[in-house]
Design an enzyme around this catalytic site. Structure first.
Site, PDB file in Angstrom:
ATOM      1  CG  ASN A  96      -1.701   1.228   1.422  1.00  0.00           C
ATOM      2  OD1 ASN A  96      -1.803   2.040   0.501  1.00  0.00           O
ATOM      3  ND2 ASN A  96      -2.284   1.396   2.599  1.00  0.00           N
TER       4      ASN A  96
ATOM      5  CE  LYS B 181       0.163   3.249   4.765  1.00  0.00           C
ATOM      6  NZ  LYS B 181       0.114   3.357   6.216  1.00  0.00           N
TER       7      LYS B 181
ATOM      8  CG  HIS C 130      -5.644   1.570   5.086  1.00  0.00           C
ATOM      9  ND1 HIS C 130      -5.212   2.522   5.983  1.00  0.00           N
ATOM     10  CD2 HIS C 130      -4.615   0.695   4.944  1.00  0.00           C
ATOM     11  CE1 HIS C 130      -3.969   2.246   6.346  1.00  0.00           C
ATOM     12  NE2 HIS C 130      -3.581   1.138   5.736  1.00  0.00           N
TER      13      HIS C 130
ATOM     14  CD  GLU D 267      -2.885   5.262   6.752  1.00  0.00           C
ATOM     15  OE1 GLU D 267      -2.866   5.359   5.518  1.00  0.00           O
ATOM     16  OE2 GLU D 267      -1.960   4.725   7.404  1.00  0.00           O
TER      17      GLU D 267
ATOM     18  CD  GLU E  99      -3.461  -2.980   7.184  1.00  0.00           C
ATOM     19  OE1 GLU E  99      -2.328  -3.152   6.726  1.00  0.00           O
ATOM     20  OE2 GLU E  99      -4.145  -1.980   6.937  1.00  0.00           O
TER      21      GLU E  99
ATOM     22  N   GLY F 255       2.353   1.838  10.765  1.00  0.00           N
ATOM     23  CA  GLY F 255       3.262   2.976  10.624  1.00  0.00           C
ATOM     24  C   GLY F 255       3.930   3.395  11.925  1.00  0.00           C
TER      25      GLY F 255
ATOM     26  CB  SER G 189       5.343  -2.118  11.867  1.00  0.00           C
ATOM     27  OG  SER G 189       4.850  -0.817  12.126  1.00  0.00           O
TER      28      SER G 189
END
Ligand code: PEP
Length: 253
Positions: free
Chosen positions: A9, A11, A98, A100, A170, A176, A216
């Site tokens: 991904n 991003k 996702h 985010e 996730e 991240g 991560s």
């Protein structure tokens, strides 16, 4: 046998020239790797670079997915990208839900259920993401949170629809942050997710479902995480931005 998948991904990273250079690097490195027939390598560049990515990966094993897609089919939805538009340029898969998107753009389970329907309705694949926040895990609510995310967005579907779904667990606290779920924590959750599918849809759907871990993952920890029986690959953020790192992760599958 369910597919093993390593998906990157990207991003909101990589302009066109950088995206081209990364794809070139990935193709070069992938030539040195003997991939199992059952293994898929997916990249998700930003929407403006999808067309170029599709063209540049045509003769390779790399598949291209979108990072997001509209729940609507077409019309007055400024700034959105439709499944038709993706399909038209050869993109057959999209990440949906996702963390985010959930956090910064307020995407709810109900909206994500609509997105999944729109994606599947076009014959495309949804890489459906979900995962608990740190406070959910600290309060021992992580199983409950994950269960409701999956049930609310997916359990209205027929069993046959699951052949076009990939699940990506996730945990938000691991995205991240450099903080990874331990291989045991990942396995425990993936096993739980498979048991939810088993209870609702039976062994066939549950056993065929690829469940990816994201948070991560890097070359140094990928092999141990992927060695767990219910972990079928990874959704990779930061480490997918460097060809060498991403391919090291692919090698670990
Ligand atoms: C992600 O964004 O899906 C992700 C897992 O990011 P990272 O690998 O950087 O934690």
């Amino acid at each position: 046998m369910r597919a093993k998948i390593v998906a990157g991904n990207w991003k909101m990273n990589k302009n066109l020239s950088e995206a081209k250079a990364l794809i070139k690097g990935l193709k070069k490195e992938l030539k040195k790797v003997k991939l199992d027939k059952n293994t898929r390598v997916v990249i998700a560049p930003s929407s403006v670079n999808l067309r170029s990515a599709v063209n540049r990966t045509k003769k390779s094993v790399i598949e291209v997915a979108a990072q997001n897609v509209s729940h609507e089919k077409s019309g007055a939805f400024t700034g959105e990208v439709s499944v038709d538009m993706l399909n038209d340029i050869g993109v057959a898969s999209s990440i949906v839900g996702h963390s985010e998107r959930r956090t910064y753009y307020g995407e709810t389970d109900a909206l994500l259920a609509q997105k999944v329907d729109t994606v599947l309705g076009k014959g495309m694949e949804a890489i459906f993401c979900f995962g608990e926040q740190l406070e959910d895990r600290k309060s021992n609510n992580h199983f409950k949170v994950v269960e409701s995310q999956i049930k609310n967005a997916l359990f209205h579907l027929e069993a046959t629809s699951f052949s076009n779904i990939v699940l990506a667990y996730e945990p938000v606290w691991a995205i991240g942050t450099g903080e990874t779920a331990s291989p045991e924590q990942a396995q425990e959750m993936h096993k739980f997710i498979r048991s939810l599918l088993k209870d609702e849809y039976g062994d066939k759907v549950a056993d065929a479902m690829s469940i990816l871990y994201g948070g991560s993952v890097k070359p140094a920890n990928a092999e141990e995480i992927f060695s767990k029986p219910d972990v079928d690959g990874g959704l990779i953020g930061g480490a997918s931005l460097k060809a060498n790192d991403f391919i090291e992760i692919v090698k670990a599958i």
